[in-house]
Each structure stands twice: as C-alpha cells, then as structure tokens.
Design a protein around this motif. Sequence first.
Motif, PDB file in Angstrom:
ATOM      1  N   SER A 104      36.231  25.854  33.768  1.00  0.00           N
ATOM      2  CA  SER A 104      37.492  25.621  34.493  1.00  0.00           C
ATOM      3  C   SER A 104      38.707  26.948  34.250  1.00  0.00           C
ATOM      4  N   GLU A 105      39.581  26.998  35.101  1.00  0.00           N
ATOM      5  CA  GLU A 105      40.769  27.612  35.012  1.00  0.00           C
ATOM      6  C   GLU A 105      41.346  27.444  33.899  1.00  0.00           C
ATOM      7  N   LYS A 106      41.708  26.133  33.761  1.00  0.00           N
ATOM      8  CA  LYS A 106      42.391  25.826  32.597  1.00  0.00           C
ATOM      9  C   LYS A 106      41.823  26.259  30.977  1.00  0.00           C
ATOM     10  N   THR A 107      40.408  26.407  31.082  1.00  0.00           N
ATOM     11  CA  THR A 107      39.616  26.690  29.770  1.00  0.00           C
ATOM     12  C   THR A 107      39.983  28.224  29.981  1.00  0.00           C
ATOM     13  N   ARG A 108      39.765  28.769  30.770  1.00  0.00           N
ATOM     14  CA  ARG A 108      39.775  30.320  30.816  1.00  0.00           C
ATOM     15  C   ARG A 108      41.185  30.715  30.237  1.00  0.00           C
ATOM     16  N   ARG A 109      42.216  30.022  30.705  1.00  0.00           N
ATOM     17  CA  ARG A 109      43.561  30.272  30.296  1.00  0.00           C
ATOM     18  C   ARG A 109      43.716  29.994  28.792  1.00  0.00           C
ATOM     19  N   ILE A 110      42.998  28.931  28.272  1.00  0.00           N
ATOM     20  CA  ILE A 110      43.342  28.884  26.795  1.00  0.00           C
ATOM     21  C   ILE A 110      42.605  29.789  26.100  1.00  0.00           C
ATOM     22  N   SER A 112      41.856  32.906  27.228  1.00  0.00           N
ATOM     23  CA  SER A 112      42.547  34.234  27.196  1.00  0.00           C
ATOM     24  C   SER A 112      43.706  34.359  26.137  1.00  0.00           C
ATOM     25  N   SER A 113      44.360  33.021  26.343  1.00  0.00           N
ATOM     26  CA  SER A 113      45.697  33.128  25.192  1.00  0.00           C
ATOM     27  C   SER A 113      45.155  33.087  23.756  1.00  0.00           C
TER      28      SER A 113
END
Length: 120
Positions: A104-110, A112-113
């Motif tokens: 998911s996009e949320k997991t990718r953002r986490i 990446s951060s």
Amino acid sequence: MATQPDFWGELDFPQIRTPADILREQAALLGRKTRNLIEAKVYTSVLHGDFIHTLDLVVPTLDNYSYQLIWIAHGIELYPVRTEDKRLNSEFEFTEWVRQTLSSEKTRRIVSSLLAQAKS
C-alpha cells in the motif's frame, strides 16, 4: 501387564502454513530489500485463548525504533483471522490482505520515511 489402548487413532500432520508463517516469510524479505537498515520482526503472544501476531518494522540504527505495521488475531483453528477492521476467512483472503497492506501507499511512505532517517 496389558498394553493401554490407544484412543487417539491415526493422527495426520499435514504441512500447514500458519498466518504467523506467512508474516515471517514476508518479514524475512524486507531486510534484504533495505540492506538491513529496516528489519521486520514478527512477535507472537497469547491472550484469552487467541494467538496475537504483530509484524513490526525495526530500525537498528535508530536505537531499535519499532513501528507496529500489522496486528492480527486468530483462534486455535487459524482461520478466521481478525485484523483491526476485517475478518479473513481463509489463507487466500489473508495472503491477499497482507499483500495489499505491504504494497500500500501508506506502507511505502512509512518505509521511505524510516529509510531516510536510518541513513542520516
């Protein structure tokens, strides 16, 4: 002395992939993808007869910072698996949910951060 009768019958020990096995398989892949800057760990506990599994993202270079990405629960029979907002009735439904959650996009953002912070 007479032998005791065996009331158990023939026990079948099929190869079963448990929800925890599926999470552990995915956890093992993350370290390779991030050069071990982020690791995924699966923790298991038991609460009121239910098995509780979490998949946590752990960043060793950030004092082992940990972020709980997935939380699931199930009884002795493995399925259904309960998440915070879903009931998954089969291995297929569960693996699809894990796939969607991890990609998911949320997991990718986490991720990446966390990677950005682990490198600094």
